[in-house]
Design a protein around this motif. Sequence first.
Motif, PDB file in Angstrom:
ATOM      1  N   VAL A 324       0.833  -1.202   0.000  1.00 43.23           N
ATOM      2  CA  VAL A 324       0.000   0.000   0.000  1.00 43.23           C
ATOM      3  C   VAL A 324       0.871   1.256   0.000  1.00 43.23           C
ATOM      4  CG1 VAL A 324      -0.343   0.394   2.487  1.00 43.23           C
ATOM      5  CG2 VAL A 324      -2.202   0.871   0.877  1.00 43.23           C
ATOM      6  N   GLU A 325       2.080   1.143   0.526  1.00 45.56           N
ATOM      7  CA  GLU A 325       2.991   2.294   0.465  1.00 45.56           C
ATOM      8  C   GLU A 325       3.471   2.531  -0.964  1.00 45.56           C
ATOM      9  OE1 GLU A 325       5.785   1.352   3.556  1.00 45.56           O
ATOM     10  OE2 GLU A 325       4.582   2.400   5.078  1.00 45.56           O
ATOM     11  N   LYS A 326       3.573   1.464  -1.757  1.00 45.52           N
ATOM     12  CA  LYS A 326       3.867   1.617  -3.179  1.00 45.52           C
ATOM     13  C   LYS A 326       2.719   2.365  -3.863  1.00 45.52           C
ATOM     14  CE  LYS A 326       7.742  -0.325  -4.694  1.00 45.52           C
ATOM     15  NZ  LYS A 326       8.712   0.421  -5.553  1.00 45.52           N
ATOM     16  N   VAL A 327       1.487   2.013  -3.493  1.00 44.99           N
ATOM     17  CA  VAL A 327       0.305   2.672  -4.064  1.00 44.99           C
ATOM     18  C   VAL A 327       0.368   4.176  -3.809  1.00 44.99           C
ATOM     19  CG1 VAL A 327      -2.196   2.895  -3.897  1.00 44.99           C
ATOM     20  CG2 VAL A 327      -1.148   0.619  -3.851  1.00 44.99           C
ATOM     21  N   ILE A 328       0.650   4.546  -2.575  1.00 45.71           N
ATOM     22  CA  ILE A 328       0.681   5.968  -2.201  1.00 45.71           C
ATOM     23  C   ILE A 328       1.860   6.684  -2.861  1.00 45.71           C
ATOM     24  CG2 ILE A 328       1.021   7.529  -0.236  1.00 45.71           C
ATOM     25  CD1 ILE A 328      -0.592   5.430   1.425  1.00 45.71           C
ATOM     26  N   GLU A 329       2.973   5.971  -3.021  1.00 43.57           N
ATOM     27  CA  GLU A 329       4.134   6.549  -3.703  1.00 43.57           C
ATOM     28  C   GLU A 329       3.781   6.925  -5.140  1.00 43.57           C
ATOM     29  OE1 GLU A 329       8.352   4.958  -5.610  1.00 43.57           O
ATOM     30  OE2 GLU A 329       7.514   3.898  -3.880  1.00 43.57           O
ATOM     31  N   PHE A 330       3.071   6.018  -5.849  1.00 42.91           N
ATOM     32  CA  PHE A 330       2.735   6.262  -7.241  1.00 42.91           C
ATOM     33  C   PHE A 330       1.568   7.232  -7.399  1.00 42.91           C
ATOM     34  CE2 PHE A 330       4.455   1.751  -7.937  1.00 42.91           C
ATOM     35  CZ  PHE A 330       5.720   2.228  -8.256  1.00 42.91           C
ATOM     36  N   TYR A 331       0.691   7.259  -6.404  1.00 40.98           N
ATOM     37  CA  TYR A 331      -0.497   8.109  -6.506  1.00 40.98           C
ATOM     38  C   TYR A 331      -0.819   8.673  -5.125  1.00 40.98           C
ATOM     39  CZ  TYR A 331      -5.262   9.537  -7.774  1.00 40.98           C
ATOM     40  OH  TYR A 331      -6.410  10.259  -8.000  1.00 40.98           O
ATOM     41  N   PRO A 332      -0.184   9.799  -4.770  1.00 37.91           N
ATOM     42  CA  PRO A 332      -0.308  10.353  -3.409  1.00 37.91           C
ATOM     43  C   PRO A 332      -1.714  10.810  -3.030  1.00 37.91           C
ATOM     44  CG  PRO A 332       1.585  11.275  -4.562  1.00 37.91           C
ATOM     45  CD  PRO A 332       0.773  10.546  -5.583  1.00 37.91           C
ATOM     46  N   ASP A 333      -2.642  10.901  -3.990  1.00 34.47           N
ATOM     47  CA  ASP A 333      -4.009  11.349  -3.696  1.00 34.47           C
ATOM     48  C   ASP A 333      -4.998  10.195  -3.639  1.00 34.47           C
ATOM     49  OD1 ASP A 333      -3.142  13.928  -3.573  1.00 34.47           O
ATOM     50  OD2 ASP A 333      -3.770  14.470  -5.592  1.00 34.47           O
ATOM     51  N   PHE A 334      -4.504   8.961  -3.535  1.00 41.11           N
ATOM     52  CA  PHE A 334      -5.386   7.800  -3.533  1.00 41.11           C
ATOM     53  C   PHE A 334      -5.963   7.598  -2.128  1.00 41.11           C
ATOM     54  CE2 PHE A 334      -5.970   3.013  -3.912  1.00 41.11           C
ATOM     55  CZ  PHE A 334      -7.067   3.110  -4.756  1.00 41.11           C
ATOM     56  N   VAL A 335      -7.202   8.026  -1.952  1.00 42.34           N
ATOM     57  CA  VAL A 335      -7.840   8.044  -0.643  1.00 42.34           C
ATOM     58  C   VAL A 335      -7.889   6.647  -0.024  1.00 42.34           C
ATOM     59  CG1 VAL A 335     -10.011   8.478   0.586  1.00 42.34           C
ATOM     60  CG2 VAL A 335      -9.198  10.105  -1.137  1.00 42.34           C
ATOM     61  N   ASP A 336      -8.322   5.657  -0.810  1.00 42.29           N
ATOM     62  CA  ASP A 336      -8.454   4.299  -0.276  1.00 42.29           C
ATOM     63  C   ASP A 336      -7.112   3.736   0.188  1.00 42.29           C
ATOM     64  OD1 ASP A 336     -11.137   4.339  -0.673  1.00 42.29           O
ATOM     65  OD2 ASP A 336     -11.097   3.225  -2.563  1.00 42.29           O
ATOM     66  N   GLY A 337      -6.015   4.214  -0.439  1.00 43.06           N
ATOM     67  CA  GLY A 337      -4.688   3.772  -0.014  1.00 43.06           C
ATOM     68  C   GLY A 337      -4.392   4.199   1.405  1.00 43.06           C
ATOM     69  N   TYR A 338      -4.713   5.467   1.732  1.00 47.37           N
ATOM     70  CA  TYR A 338      -4.483   5.955   3.101  1.00 47.37           C
ATOM     71  C   TYR A 338      -5.382   5.234   4.105  1.00 47.37           C
ATOM     72  CZ  TYR A 338      -1.669   9.702   1.123  1.00 47.37           C
ATOM     73  OH  TYR A 338      -0.690  10.411   0.458  1.00 47.37           O
ATOM     74  N   LYS A 339      -6.627   4.969   3.692  1.00 46.30           N
ATOM     75  CA  LYS A 339      -7.545   4.272   4.600  1.00 46.30           C
ATOM     76  C   LYS A 339      -7.061   2.858   4.900  1.00 46.30           C
ATOM     77  CE  LYS A 339     -11.783   6.782   3.360  1.00 46.30           C
ATOM     78  NZ  LYS A 339     -13.125   6.675   2.737  1.00 46.30           N
ATOM     79  N   LEU A 340      -6.562   2.171   3.850  1.00 45.65           N
ATOM     80  CA  LEU A 340      -6.054   0.817   4.064  1.00 45.65           C
ATOM     81  C   LEU A 340      -4.802   0.842   4.923  1.00 45.65           C
ATOM     82  CD1 LEU A 340      -6.035  -2.212   3.588  1.00 45.65           C
ATOM     83  CD2 LEU A 340      -4.938  -1.817   1.365  1.00 45.65           C
ATOM     84  N   ARG A 341      -3.927   1.807   4.668  1.00 45.14           N
ATOM     85  CA  ARG A 341      -2.705   1.870   5.481  1.00 45.14           C
ATOM     86  C   ARG A 341      -3.042   2.199   6.932  1.00 45.14           C
ATOM     87  NH1 ARG A 341       2.426   5.597   3.864  1.00 45.14           N
ATOM     88  NH2 ARG A 341       1.061   7.250   4.641  1.00 45.14           N
ATOM     89  N   ALA A 342      -4.058   3.025   7.121  1.00 48.24           N
ATOM     90  CA  ALA A 342      -4.482   3.329   8.490  1.00 48.24           C
ATOM     91  C   ALA A 342      -4.927   2.061   9.203  1.00 48.24           C
ATOM     92  CB  ALA A 342      -5.617   4.352   8.462  1.00 48.24           C
ATOM     93  N   SER A 343      -5.690   1.230   8.494  1.00 44.06           N
ATOM     94  CA  SER A 343      -6.147  -0.038   9.073  1.00 44.06           C
ATOM     95  C   SER A 343      -4.974  -0.950   9.408  1.00 44.06           C
ATOM     96  CB  SER A 343      -7.092  -0.734   8.085  1.00 44.06           C
ATOM     97  OG  SER A 343      -7.401  -2.038   8.515  1.00 44.06           O
ATOM     98  N   LEU A 344      -3.982  -0.989   8.522  1.00 45.86           N
ATOM     99  CA  LEU A 344      -2.805  -1.842   8.754  1.00 45.86           C
ATOM    100  C   LEU A 344      -1.969  -1.328   9.920  1.00 45.86           C
ATOM    101  CD1 LEU A 344      -1.800  -2.326   4.998  1.00 45.86           C
ATOM    102  CD2 LEU A 344      -2.768  -4.077   6.506  1.00 45.86           C
TER     103      LEU A 344
END
Length: 628
Positions: A324-344
């Motif tokens: 999920v950190e790769k996701v945020i690296e490639f697309y810093p505005d991906f809301v669901d990425g932050y939500k998933l990382r928060a859960s993790l």
Amino acid sequence: MKRFAYLLSYSIFIFYLLSNSPTFAQVKKENKLLIGRLELSEKQYKSAIEKFNDVINNDAPNYEAFYFRGFAKLELGDYVGAESDFTATIQLNPRFIDAYIIRASVRDRLLNYEGAFSDFDAAIKIDSTNSEIYLNRATTYNYLQDYNNAIADCEKALKYHSNKELLYIIRGMSNLGLEKYDEAIADFNIIIKNNKFEPNTYVRRATAYYYLKHYDSALTDINYALHLDSESSYAYFQRAMVYNKIEHQEDALKDLNKVIEHSPNSTSAYYNRALIYSDKEDFKNALEDYNKVILLNPKNILAYYNRALIYQRQKKIKLAKKDVEKVIEFYPDFVDGYKLRASLKQQLGDYRGAQEDNQTAEIINNTKLNITDSLKRNEELNIAKVTSFSGNNANKNVQQIANNQISLIPPFYLSLLASNKDKRIIDSWNKKNKSFSAYFLLNTENEDISEELKNEKLQQINDKINSDNTNGELYLKRAIVYNSLQLVDKAILDFNTSLRLDPDNYMTYFGRANRIYLTINQVDTNDNKEALNLVINDYNKCIEINPNYTYAYFNRAYIKFQKEDYVGAIEDYSEVINKSSSFAEAYLNRALILLILDNKEQACKDLSKAGELGIEQGYSLISKYCNQ
């Protein structure tokens, strides 16, 4: 969607100019330019280039020589060289509108969109009523997902009397992109009315029906398309999407398997198959498919995100967080990425970090509520980029490999004689004879072995066969010597005899595979992918008998690479490395394919390992591709 500009330009212009040039009938047969043009029309591209070179180097400046040489280079995949020749054409004849159009299409292939649009603009200044300009520019707009401008250019092409099928394809696909499904269907209907036997048009119309949830109509169109072309990967993929929607998942899997069989680099097929596997809770297969998507397209955020979700379900929290950190690296505005990382982070006990990620997600959401139309369009294009399944085969590394600026280490072959200092010796166990036989393994043709020595070895084996004509190993050895003497028919005959006498000798399959490959490689043809399957079948049998024979995997990987099955090639090189961690050539070749896929991070690791194991080329490639 496939790109049409390049295809349209050269196929139409070559025929037109070969048949309608005012100078055509006036030139004598001996003229190099004429001969080159005839060879070009007969697809003898290298020979044609030689003729054009002669004209360019020895005659007065002639724009046609550069123009036609550019086409020959295009056919050979040399886009940089083609662009240079079309530039020379324009310098010699600045009003030659066709040169601007085709150079724009080449620049499109080279991802130089600014240059392509500049050429389209220059062509319009020369003749603003030329429909070909607008049609070609529409294809570029469509590829860039600028659908409104694509449609506008199609309308201009229509205004200036173009009625080509391609126009309706581009406008129909652009209407699909704009979710104007009824308009798209109307365009595809026009094509079908005039050409009832083009399968892709039915599949495109089926796609519009799919989005309109007219699944029965979609299936009818796709089934008819498959009736017209039973090998259409495009049709199988779209039918899989329909089957999945109507919850026929097993049928969808069968169709996706068919797509992958025909198109082993189809990221969208692997991705959608992974989604179905996930729904069936077959996480092992789902993960394997997501791995392949990432291998083929290492910046695809959807694959990382969905793989992270599976890792989370498997309680592999650190792996999920890494994805999920790769996701945020490639697309810093991906809301669901932050939500998933928060859960993790919550699961890892990092409550403060989880709170920060949830707050970031909320801020991004609130920001997007007030987004303007133009910013929203940019956002959509950015999302399309990071969720693309188109792969990365247009990057510059592909061209350098295609032009042999960098090349894979070739397959190994068997020999009974060797002078090469880098020769390798393998002791092969023969189950039937219950004995070992020693063979040399080489992967260079530059062996300094005299014909006298080869014939002497041949005589020795002949004497043994005369004494024992039921020993399959002896026929294998004679086949190897025949191979070195370029006695191809005799070599193949002996390989076959060896297998008839001893069908479990994996070395015979290995040797025959290499002989067939060399034969195919000596034939000057662009259509040898089916023939290469014969080679792969022999390597498959070799591996089936001896799963630990690393050279068979290495050679099979090379053949898969030639078939453009990059996933299969990488998997085989990885198998070599797993079985023999010091196999330097496997690291180098895997690295080069990873460069094609723009997976620079892993490629550079492999190049480093290849260099560490003694391949100097590894370090030179590191300085070229990794230290940037």
